[in-house]
Design an enzyme around this catalytic site. Structure first.
Site: not given
Length: 214
Positions: A44, A46, A112
């Site tokens: 992910t 962020n 995310e």
């Protein structure tokens, strides 16, 4: 807990995003909780959650949309059809969560983003591969690290609320389905134009110009 029952394969109106979408968010890619790749196998990106203050009505949950990364710091080479366009930011499909992740009981809200391959590429999450002893494994799209790179995100629709889960495997499976729902939702013409352009629609082209302007 997540309710039992099948998931809708597509979300959002076929006619395209309706208010409040598209929603713009942007920021540098920062380090998250360190669980996405290590524990879940789901990379992910962020970005800081402070920009959510501009969107107080945006509820926690899972969303789909499109993203672009500053090509001065990160260039996507996974799409052969884009050869010769490295100076231009690639616009890619994405699924994202905004919230606290009840399974991990986070204390702070986070954004995310999982960046998926182009819709023209095979979906790595279309099926679960069976490993030894009958255990299934999901392969998610992975890119090289790009911490510090400016990211722009257009949220085009809402998939589902946050849930808690009985196991890590149940969480991963629901995220796999999220990816498939996001892909199917973005493959509709009114959404795919945010990725492909060329439709001559001023509102869409304005959003695309914002995405690739760094």
């Amino acid at each position: 807990m997540r309710p039992d029952g099948p998931r809708d394969p597509v979300v959002g109106p076929d006619s395209g995003p309706e208010p409040p979408y598209p929603v713009r968010l942007s920021g540098p890619v920062i380090k998250g909780f360190g669980r996405g790749s290590k524990e879940l196998g789901i990379p992910t990106a962020n970005i800081p959650a402070e920009e959510l203050a501009e969107h107080p009505d945006l509820q926690v949950g899972v969303y789909y949309g499109v993203v672009a990364l500053d090509p001065a710091k990160f260039q996507y080479h996974g799409d052969a059809s884009r050869k010769g366009e490295d100076s231009q930011a690639a616009i890619l499909p994405a699924v994202l969560s905004i919230g606290y992740n009840p399974f991990y009981k986070n204390k702070t809200r986070s954004i995310e983003i999982h960046i998926m391959p182009p819709l023209s590429s095979p979906s790595p999450t279309a099926e679960v591969t069976t490993q030894g002893q009958g255990h299934g494994q999901v392969k998610f799209h992975k890119l090289p690290d790009f911490y510090g790179t400016q990211l722009k995100l257009l949220i085009l629709g809402y998939i589902r609320p946050e849930f808690d889960y009985v196991s890590l495997e149940a969480l991963v499976e629901d995220i796999r389905v999220d990816c498939e729902v996001a892909r199917a939702s973005l493959q509709r013409p009114a959404y795919e134009r945010y990725l492909a352009g060329g439709q001559g629609l001023d509102a869409v082209e304005k959003q695309r110009r914002w995405l690739v302007s760094f």
